[in-house]
Write an enzyme that holds these catalytic residues in place. Structure first.
Site, PDB file in Angstrom:
ATOM      1  N   LYS A  78       1.217  -1.495  -0.138  1.00 44.89           N
ATOM      2  CA  LYS A  78      -0.292   0.069  -0.495  1.00 44.89           C
ATOM      3  C   LYS A  78       1.172   0.998   0.044  1.00 44.89           C
ATOM      4  O   LYS A  78       2.024   1.515   0.774  1.00 44.89           O
ATOM      5  CB  LYS A  78      -0.818  -0.144   1.597  1.00 44.89           C
ATOM      6  N   SER A 159      -9.877   2.340   2.843  1.00 48.92           N
ATOM      7  CA  SER A 159      -8.725   2.751   1.754  1.00 48.92           C
ATOM      8  C   SER A 159      -8.294   1.985   0.885  1.00 48.92           C
ATOM      9  O   SER A 159      -7.500   2.509   0.086  1.00 48.92           O
ATOM     10  CB  SER A 159      -8.197   3.884   2.497  1.00 48.92           C
ATOM     11  N   SER A 183     -10.669  -0.351   6.780  1.00 46.74           N
ATOM     12  CA  SER A 183      -9.693   0.162   5.175  1.00 46.74           C
ATOM     13  C   SER A 183      -8.603  -0.956   4.786  1.00 46.74           C
ATOM     14  O   SER A 183      -8.446  -1.360   3.879  1.00 46.74           O
ATOM     15  CB  SER A 183      -8.711   1.109   5.382  1.00 46.74           C
TER      16      SER A 183
HETATM   17  N1  GLN Z   1     -13.592   4.697   5.898  1.00 41.26           N
HETATM   18  C1  GLN Z   1     -13.102   5.193   6.907  1.00 41.26           C
HETATM   19  C2  GLN Z   1     -12.442   6.421   6.918  1.00 41.26           C
HETATM   20  O1  GLN Z   1     -13.021   7.035   5.918  1.00 41.26           O
HETATM   21  C3  GLN Z   1     -11.644   4.507   7.101  1.00 41.26           C
HETATM   22  C4  GLN Z   1     -10.575   4.331   7.190  1.00 41.26           C
HETATM   23  C5  GLN Z   1      -9.462   3.498   7.028  1.00 41.26           C
HETATM   24  O2  GLN Z   1      -9.795   2.836   7.590  1.00 41.26           O
HETATM   25  N2  GLN Z   1      -8.354   4.273   7.209  1.00 41.26           N
HETATM   26  O3  GLN Z   1     -11.997   7.417   7.536  1.00 41.26           O
END
Ligand code: GLN
Length: 488
Positions: A78, A159, A183
């Site tokens: 990532k 994400s 995410s």
């Molecule tokens: N979707 C969540 C957010 O927008 C989680 C994102 C994440 O876990 N990095 O914050």
């Protein structure tokens, strides 16, 4: 077998038996990336030459009888993990040309154990999002398609959308990811693969671009539960460079995948009731675990309904502080200004996307003198209650089963103009981050449109082993063999 179709475990044993080499595996993946990445946009940066050098070195290392636990396995990283000498963007324009002079601890450990890095994969900007739409490098396409509407462009979740899409489409054997509010688990569920967010402190955060430091955790995504276990063992471990890293032995997670769930108590929270296909799959999961010899226990997490608003105060607050460092002076992009203040403003206006700016504003607001007690302090108090709910639940159960997400993957544009609708994606996942607990999504079935749905297993702190045992039992019962339509 086509080399890209190996599981990580399968590829490692095939290399050990001399059936395939790392060079063959890596070449096959790089070819598949060439073919598919223009469609999927999963990779931001492909490091083909480095990968081939590493593959040749891996084959030599194995020939010398000196192979590590991951020697020769081509995986994706990532683009939130700093990689020395390789651009690390965090999906943001503000870090668009940032080349770190050092390596994150997690990727250092993966290299130590012999992994081959194919490149850096796409993500929502600074890991903020649930669809990968906020990446400055463009959205990622989910390799799965709706049966009745194959032309709809589905999102891979976020994400870690690039990580999940790459693994599902067979352009990486497995990938690293991070999870602040879901995410790892939500994109894994949307792409029909497995992913685990370990206990907070299990993996070092050193060298991972920070979003919300009290919630961020690194973890693996892969096509099987065992593959996640193999990768996590290399990613985890104490690191003196991260003050929140836990000084705990790293168990043999893969062994736990073969343990029985007989006699285990599986908690089913009353508060998570939902409708439709996700509910039906949850009930199926409960039945599978009962059939495997576990007992099902109703439990209550009375403060779970406050988890989402709590998360969307705590996470932006920490983000607004963490992202203050991108000022045009120390990192990445700089837009010149008339004076220092003007330089800051122009740089941040040009460098950050809309979602990141929204979060910085929310975070700054909830931390401001007039509102600190009403929002931030209150959210911390509720966070303590959410944590306590789990402490109480562990008296009655050993693991908790929930759906991973309320729905299957949605299409680009759907619910994207309403940030609150987007935030609802995390309703089942954020509690584990707020409480610091390990939680895994495992593919469990398809909806009526032929799209994957996942089930989530939550465990006690530092008891990833039970999570792996339960997830593997679901994986065996589900026999999930469906393949995405867009695939190498
Ligand atoms: N979707 C969540 C957010 O927008 C989680 C994102 C994440 O876990 N990095 O914050």
């Amino acid at each position: 077998m086509e080399p890209v179709h190996f599981t990580l475990a399968g590829a490692l044993s095939a290399m050990e038996e001399g059936v395939v080499s790392s060079v063959e595996l890596t070449e096959a993946h790089l070819r598949a990336i060439d073919t598919l990445n223009p469609t999927l946009n999963a990779y931001i940066t492909v490091t083909a030459d480095r990968a081939m050098d590493a593959a040749r070195a891996a084959d030599e290392r194995r020939a010398r009888g000196d192979a590590g636990p991951l020697t020769g396995a081509p995986i994706a990283i990532k683009d939130l993990f700093c990689t020395a000498g390789v651009r690390t963007t965090a999906g943001s324009k503000i870090l668009g040309d940032f080349v770190p002079p050092y390596e994150s601890t997690v990727t250092t450990q993966l290299l130590r154990d012999g992994a081959v890095f194919l490149g850096k994969v796409n993500l929502d900007e600074f890991a903020m999002g649930s669809s990968n739409a906020s990446s400055a490098f463009g959205g990622v396409l989910n390799p799965w398609q709706r049966r009745d509407e194959p032309e709809a462009r589905l999102v891979p979740g976020g994400s870690s959308g690039g990580s999940a899409a790459a693994v599902a489409a067979r352009i990486a054997l497995a990938a690293t990811a991070t999870d602040t509010g879901g995410s790892i688990r939500q994109p894994a569920a949307f792409c029909g693969i497995a992913g685990i967010k370990p206990t907070y402190g299990r993996c070092s955060r050193f060298g991972i671009v920070a979003y919300a430091s009290s919630l961020d955790q690194a973890g693996p995504v892969a096509r099987t539960v065992e593959d996640c276990a193999i990768l996590l063992r290399s990613m985890a471990g104490f690191d003196p460079k991260d003050s929140t890293s836990a000084d705990r032995a790293v168990p043999d997670f893969a062994a736990a995948c073969h343990a029985s769930v007989k006699g285990m108590r599986i908690g089913v929270p009353a508060e998570y009731a939902l409708a439709g296909e996700a509910q039906a799959l949850w009930e199926q999961g409960i039945a599978w675990l009962r059939d495997a010899g576990a007992s099902i226990v109703p439990i209550s997490l009375p403060h779970a309904k406050f988890a989402l608003p709590t998360y969307y105060i705590v996470a932006p607050a920490e983000a607004s502080s963490n992202l203050a460092r991108y000022d045009g002076v120390r990192f990445g992009t700089r837009v010149p200004g008339e004076d220092l203040q003007d330089l800051y403003e122009r740089t941040r206006a040009a460098g950050f996307g809309a979602e990141v700016k929204r979060r910085i504003m929310i975070g700054t607001y909830v931390l401001s003198a007039g509102y600190y007690d009403a929002y931030y302090v209150k959210a911390q108090q509720v966070r303590a209650l959410i944590r306590r709910d789990f402490e109480n639940a562990w008296a009655d159960c050993d693991a908790i089963l929930t759906p991973s997400t309320p729905t299957a993957a949605f299409a680009e544009g759907e619910s994207q103009d309403d940030p609150v609708a987007m935030y609802l994606n995390d309703v089942f996942t954020v509690t584990a981050n707020l409480a610091g607990l390990p939680a895994m999504s495992v593919p469990a079935g398809l909806n009526s449109q032929g799209l994957p749905l996942g089930l989530q297993v939550i465990g006690r702190g530092f008891d990833e082993q039970t999570v792996f045992s339960v997830a593997a039992a679901i994986e065996r019962a589900a026999g999930f063999t469906a393949l995405p339509q867009v695939m190498a």
